[in-house]
Every structure is written in structure tokens, then in C-alpha cells.
Design a protein around this motif. Structure first.
Motif, short mmCIF file in Angstrom:
data_model
loop_
_atom_site.label_atom_id
_atom_site.label_comp_id
_atom_site.label_asym_id
_atom_site.label_seq_id
_atom_site.Cartn_x
_atom_site.Cartn_y
_atom_site.Cartn_z
N HIS A 364 0.83 -1.21 0.00
CA HIS A 364 0.00 0.00 0.00
C HIS A 364 0.87 1.26 0.00
O HIS A 364 0.54 2.26 -0.66
CB HIS A 364 -0.92 -0.01 1.21
CG HIS A 364 -1.89 -1.16 1.20
ND1 HIS A 364 -2.61 -1.56 2.31
CD2 HIS A 364 -2.25 -2.04 0.21
CE1 HIS A 364 -3.37 -2.60 2.00
NE2 HIS A 364 -3.15 -2.91 0.74
N LYS A 377 -7.23 -2.79 -1.23
CA LYS A 377 -7.62 -4.11 -0.73
C LYS A 377 -6.41 -4.81 -0.11
O LYS A 377 -5.30 -4.73 -0.63
CB LYS A 377 -8.20 -4.94 -1.87
CG LYS A 377 -8.73 -6.30 -1.46
CD LYS A 377 -9.30 -7.04 -2.67
CE LYS A 377 -9.80 -8.41 -2.28
NZ LYS A 377 -10.34 -9.16 -3.46
N SER A 378 -6.63 -5.50 1.01
CA SER A 378 -5.56 -6.28 1.64
C SER A 378 -5.52 -7.66 0.98
O SER A 378 -6.54 -8.32 0.86
CB SER A 378 -5.81 -6.43 3.14
OG SER A 378 -4.75 -7.14 3.74
N ILE A 379 -4.33 -8.08 0.51
CA ILE A 379 -4.19 -9.35 -0.20
C ILE A 379 -3.13 -10.21 0.46
O ILE A 379 -2.29 -9.71 1.23
CB ILE A 379 -3.82 -9.14 -1.69
CG1 ILE A 379 -2.45 -8.47 -1.80
CG2 ILE A 379 -4.90 -8.35 -2.41
CD1 ILE A 379 -1.95 -8.37 -3.24
N ASN A 386 -2.40 -13.74 -6.60
CA ASN A 386 -2.37 -12.29 -6.39
C ASN A 386 -1.23 -11.60 -7.11
O ASN A 386 -1.24 -10.37 -7.27
CB ASN A 386 -2.31 -11.97 -4.90
CG ASN A 386 -3.64 -12.24 -4.21
OD1 ASN A 386 -4.69 -12.23 -4.84
ND2 ASN A 386 -3.58 -12.50 -2.90
#
Length: 425
Positions: A364, A377-379, A386
Motif C-alpha cells: 500500500h 484491498k488487503s491481499i 495475487n
């Protein structure tokens, strides 16, 4: 045909031995049975060359046995290499420099293996020329069983004696052929063959097989040969069958070689003819599938996520592989294949970078630095899936990999090129 009577004296020059060593050093190579490396030989170069020169002058020089090395072939078989000592490689290179110019001008124009100024690209281009311009679409693809290992010593000397009558030079050649091979701690005699790994072996093979080349040329057959890879290009199926029969008879009868019946076959260019890593079709040339698979295996080994080194170092290791592959296979129509490989490779590099960032917060932060605005979005950072996500592409764009980290991009190489042919015979 000119014959040469006094050549041995040209070998008795320290300058020639020094030039030979420089050539051997450029080719690198492992140590022979004495364990002496190139760097160790060079550290005492003046003494080593002086000793060699004295032995040659007094005719006390004796070639040492070669060291056996076995390497796996792609088809599951084994290739036997024989590694001479550094001192023997130096003498072989010096001798090759003297006798190669004698034979080189008279070699068949469609012989390309291990010849100065010629390479595999020329051989592929010549085969394409015969198929597409001269419509010789029926091709005999000949495979010789262990060609280097089965060359007949008496026939070798006989072929060299046609141009060279200097007994000292011929005796030196026979020494290299009969020096023996060290397998572990056991010495084996060599009654056949010229060791692959020897500096002079390629020239010996070319002189030996040129008899076949000239035999086929005299009978009007068009061939392309790269070392022991032989194509005979014909205009009809019947012509190809006849050419195979004639070629096999000469190779096995006169030259005492073995044609591998299970691998030797007749193919039409519509189906594709495998040659030197490519498949030549009537209208295009492509890379052999196994070469792409091997490339991806190499790239995969270099891009493991647990290597513990930075992305820039990994890219430095990848670049020579990518550059070499694209440089060789640019003769094929492979733009689509290269794009597919690079998409896959860039995804693997993104996966490495995400893994090394460990936490989504690092990803991020990178996105913010590039001007993207949250929320993000947190992946899962170790997820292969991903690595192809929009977030990964935004954080690690193609331009970053190629322009900043200097990843070589083979898709920029012009493909499908034709290397100018060297003669048409």
C-alpha cells in the motif's frame, strides 16, 4: 591438390603457443587428469610454455589421457566427453591453427559446424532456402550414433595424409587420438573416436565427414550439415528414400559409422523438420517445444521465492539467459512465444517482490508513492494468484522492471530473420 611436406617447424614457436593458450583461455574449460586449472597454468605461463616448446623440439612431448566426463542428454541418453589437460589443449590449438587453413577452403559449402565465420544460424538459413526457394520439401533427417566416439583412426590419418605428408604432424595427431581415457582411476585405451572436449576434435570430425559431403555433392544431393547433424533435402519422397539409402550405405560402409535407424527418418516440411533447436516448416520456422520448456525450467530455478536475494540481483542473473535465448532463436517466428514467456516471468518477479514485502502495508505504501489513492484491498502477499492482480501490476509495472531494474525484454528483438546464406551448393 596441393600437399604440405614441412609443417612441424611452424609449431616450434613460443609466440604460437602463447596465442594458442590465449585461445584456450577464452574457451575456458575444466582441468584434465592432472588437476591443473587454466589459472594455475597461467600463473606459471612462461615456464609451462618453455617446457612444452622444449618437449616439442626434442620430440619428447606425449599427450596425456583425457578425463572422462559424462553429461546427460535431453533424450535421456548420455554424452561422453574427454577433457584433455591444459597443456595438451594448448598444443592441440597450436596444431589446429596450422592445419585448419589447409582444409578449410575445400570443405563443402553446406558444412557449418565448428568452422570459422560460420554458425548454426547459417545452417538453419541454408535449410530454409532449400525448402522454400528450391522446393526441396522432403527431408532426410539423419542421426549418427555417437559419431565422435566411433571415428576410425586409420581413416582419419588417411584423410589427413591426402594433404599433409609431414610424419611428425601425423604422429602428433595419432597421439591425440590414442592417448587413452581415464575413467576414475582406470586407464582405458582409445582404439576408436576423437574425444568430445578436445580442441582439435571438431576439425578432425569435419575432415572425416567432408568425404561424405563431397560424395553426396557429386551425386547431386543437396545437404546441410552441422557437425554430425545432417539434413538431405529432396524434391520428392522417392528421391528422399533413395538419398537415405545412398547416404546410409556410404556412412556405414566407407566411413564405418553407425546410422541410428530409430531416429533417422524422412519428414515433409509441412509437418516440420527439427534441426538445431528449431522446427523448419514450409512457410515459417518455430522453436522446438522442448527448448521453451527448458528455458522456463531455467528461469523458474532462478526465480524461486526462497532464494533470499533482492530482485535486482535476480534480474542480473536472468538477463544473460534471456539475452542468449533471444539472440539464438531470433531466426524463428517466435514473437508470440517470447511474449508468453515474458508475461509468465514478470508474474514470477512480482510474486517474489510481494513475498519480500511480506505485509500488505508495504504494498500500500508503494502504491501511494506512485500516486494511487487508498483505500486498497488487503491481499495475501505470498499468493501466486495475487501476483497477477491489478494491485501487483500497479505497484510493479512493466516499465519498472524493464526501465529501472533493467530486465532484458526479448520481445523487443526482431524475430523471423534470415541470416544470409553462405553459398548455395
Amino acid at each position: 591438390m596441393r600437399r604440405y611436406y614441412s609443417l612441424y617447424g611452424h609449431l616450434l614457436s613460443k609466440q604460437r603457443l602463447y596465442e594458442a593458450f590465449r585461445h584456450v583461455k577464452r574457451n575456458k574449460g575444466a582441468a584434465g587428469i592432472d588437476g591443473q586449472s587454466l589459472s594455475a597454468f597461467e600463473a606459471n605461463l612462461e615456464v609451462e610454455l618453455s617446457c612444452l616448446l622444449l618437449e616439442l623440439k626434442e620430440k619428447r612431448y606425449r599427450a596425456r589421457p583425457v578425463r572422462r566426463v559424462v553429461i546427460a542428454k535431453e533424450d535421456g541418453g548420455e554424452r561422453l566427453l574427454g577433457i584433455p589437460t591444459v597443456r595438451d589443449r594448448v598444443v592441440q590449438q597450436a596444431l589446429r591453427g596450422i592445419i585448419e587453413p589447409i582444409f578449410e577452403p575445400d570443405f563443402h559449402p553446406s558444412s557449418y559446424g565448428y568452422r570459422p565465420g560460420r554458425r548454426a544460424h547459417h545452417a538453419i538459413g541454408k535449410a530454409e532456402l532449400f525448402v522454400r526457394r528450391y522446393r526441396r520439401e522432403w527431408v532426410v533427417d539423419m542421426d549418427l550414433s555417437k559419431c565422435f566416439d566411433t571415428l576410425n583412426h586409420d581413416l582419419i590419418i588417411r584423410r589427413f595424409r591426402r594433404r599433409i605428408t609431414d610424419g611428425s604432424v601425423l604422429s602428433l595427431l595419432r597421439q591425440f587420438l590414442e592417448s587413452g581415457v581415464m575413467v576414475g582411476h582406470h586407464l582405458e585405451e582409445t582404439t576408436l573416436g576423437s574425444p568430445q572436449g578436445g580442441v582439435i576434435s571438431p576439425l578432425i570430425a569435419n575432415v572425416y565427414l567432408d568425404a561424405f559431403d563431397q560424395f553426396m555433392k557429386a551425386r547431386g544431393h543437396r545437404i546441410v550439415r552441422y557437425a554430425d547433424d545432417i539434413l538431405i533435402l529432396c524434391g520428392s519422397r522417392a528421391g528422399a528414400e533413395n538419398a537415405l539409402r545412398v547416404a546410409q550405405g556410404y556412412l556405414e560402409g566407407e566411413l564405418k559409422l553407425r546410422v541410428n535407424a530409430t531416429k533417422t527418418h524422412i519428414a515433409h516440411s509441412d509437418e516440420g523438420v527439427k534441426f538445431l533447436g528449431v522446427v523448419i516448416h514450409t512457410k515459417y520456422t518455430r522453436i522446438q517445444d522442448k527448448k521453451v520448456v527448458k528455458l522456463k525450467q531455467t528461469l523458474k530455478a532462478l526465480t524461486k521465492r526462497n532464494r533470499g536475494i533482492g530482485l535486482m540481483q535476480i534480474i542480473r542473473e536472468l538477463n544473460p539467459v534471456l539475452r542468449g535465448f533471444a539472440g539464438y532463436f531470433r531466426v524463428a517466428n517466435c514473437a508470440r512465444v517470447l511474449k508468453q514467456v515474458m508475461r509468465w516471468l514478470r508474474r514470477r518477479l512480482r510474486c517474489i517482490q510481494l513475498t519480500q514485502w511480506k505485509k500488505p502495508s508495504r504494498l500500500h505504501r508503494r502504491l501511494k508513492q506512485l500516486g494511487y489513492r487508498p483505500p486498497f484491498k488487503s491481499i495475501k502477499m505470498r499468493s501466486w494468484r495475487n501476483a497477477a492482480s491489478p494491485l501487483a501490476h500497479h505497484a510493479i509495472p512493466n516499465a519498472y522492471l524493464h526501465d529501472e531494474l533493467r530486465l532484458v525484454d526479448p520481445t523487443k528483438v526482431r524475430t523471423g530473420i534470415t541470416v544470409p546464406e553462405l553459398g548455395v551448393s
